[in-house]
Design a protein around this motif. Structure first.
Motif, PDB file in Angstrom:
ATOM      1  N   ALA A 156      -1.326  20.489  15.565  1.00  0.00           N
ATOM      2  CA  ALA A 156       0.095  20.833  15.707  1.00  0.00           C
ATOM      3  C   ALA A 156       0.979  19.628  15.401  1.00  0.00           C
ATOM      4  N   ALA A 186       4.446  25.533  14.748  1.00  0.00           N
ATOM      5  CA  ALA A 186       5.062  24.429  15.486  1.00  0.00           C
ATOM      6  C   ALA A 186       6.528  24.335  15.098  1.00  0.00           C
ATOM      7  N   SER A 202       0.961  18.807  11.659  1.00  0.00           N
ATOM      8  CA  SER A 202       1.684  19.859  10.945  1.00  0.00           C
ATOM      9  C   SER A 202       3.193  19.677  11.063  1.00  0.00           C
ATOM     10  N   LEU A 205       0.632  26.054  11.159  1.00  0.00           N
ATOM     11  CA  LEU A 205      -0.204  24.874  11.294  1.00  0.00           C
ATOM     12  C   LEU A 205      -1.063  24.586  10.072  1.00  0.00           C
TER      13      LEU A 205
END
Length: 317
Positions: free
Chosen positions: A93, A48, A96, A88
């Motif tokens: 996502a 991400a 994270s 992640l």
């Protein structure tokens, strides 16, 4: 699964850092015959990335750190300016990227908006990157950032004027793909445009959709939009529903029932006229062709489109 692809064999070539595999597969050709192929696939998990931006100061937060692969491929210093990003690590996502933002930049961001997903190097790497953006303020700074020492991270936190960051992309000073994508998204979608102190916001949601023209269900939809309008008002803005304008006009014009010629002549066009005098649209509720059309009209006019009440900023008096 794709019926024209058959995985025949997977061989692990390396799992020293992440997993590198040699995969042999069969693929069906256009003439119906099958062909054997082998490719290498590097699996490092999904990741991400997030762009932190501040409208009031017209700035963005980026990072700079040493990236060995760039160093051995022409980047003389090995240092790369990037948006905050990370893997992640068995989290969602959103969770994270909130964690990564705090670890790398020192900012604990509140409203995180997902803006898309993309495979960054699909010819050889499995990773899919989830893209986010979030507005930051000085009050959100809870640490110095710099990364996690146990993970040997040594990250410099940078704050640039947004226009300077865009110019750095043009000049080749920012050459990281995900960062370029996020900055250009911010530019195209005008994320850093100053928000008016007070906005005139059109509430767009289902009126007749899914009701079968049952008056009780229509009333339920109206009540939901009115409740939303109240929350927009309490946030300091001026809400409006197209129905507030259209329905009295339709009745006065002599409409006999929902969906007759007079109703159709006035209902949606009156909302489009109203939209021209609004700053933004808030799309709420379930499926609605009319509400979706209002969103498209708004985007075509360059209006702000909100899809959640939490995206609407509080007015600062």
């Amino acid at each position: 699964m794709n019926p024209k692809i058959r995985i025949v064999n997977e061989e692990i070539l390396s799992d020293n850092w992440y997993v590198l595999k040699k995969i042999t597969y069969m693929s069906e050709r256009k003439d119906g015959s099958w062909e054997s192929r082998s490719r290498e696939s590097y699996d490092r998990g999904n990741g991400a990335a997030i762009l932190l931006y501040n409208r009031e100061r017209q700035t963005v937060i980026l990072t700079r750190q040493f990236r060995l692969p760039t160093y051995v491929n022409g980047n003389e210093s090995g240092l790369l300016i990037e948006a905050c990003a990370g893997l992640l690590d068995n989290e969602s996502a959103e969770d994270s990227i909130r964690r990564e933002a705090e670890e790398e930049t020192g900012y604990r961001v509140a409203n995180v908006k997902k803006i898309g997903e993309a495979y960054m190097s699909p010819g050889s790497v499995t990773e899919k990157l989830h893209f986010f953006a979030a507005e930051y303020t000085p009050a959100m700074k809870v640490g110095e950032g710099g990364g996690v020492e146990e993970e040997q991270e040594d990250i410099e936190v940078l704050e640039y004027p947004f226009e300077q960051a865009i110019e750095m992309v043009k000049e080749g000073e920012i050459i990281d793909g995900k960062t370029i994508m996020l900055l250009q998204y911010a530019q195209l979608n005008r994320l850093l445009d100053p928000v008016p102190r007070q906005q005139h916001i059109l509430i767009a949601g289902p009126y007749r959709s899914g009701t079968g023209d049952d008056p009780n269900l229509i009333r339920r939809n109206i009540d939901f939009m009115n409740e939303t309008a109240l929350r927009v008002y309490e946030a300091g803005h001026l809400p409006v529903l197209g129905e507030w304008y259209a329905l009295p006009l339709i009745e006065k014009a002599g409409s006999r029932k929902i969906g007759d010629e007079i109703f159709n002549r006035i209902f949606h066009p009156s909302a489009v006229r109203l939209l021209k005098h609004c700053d933004a649209v808030l799309r709420i509720g379930g499926s609605s062709q009319g509400a979706d059309e209002m969103v498209r009209e708004a985007l075509g006019m360059g209006k702000i489109v909100y899809r959640d009440l939490n995206e609407i900023p509080q007015v600062r008096f």
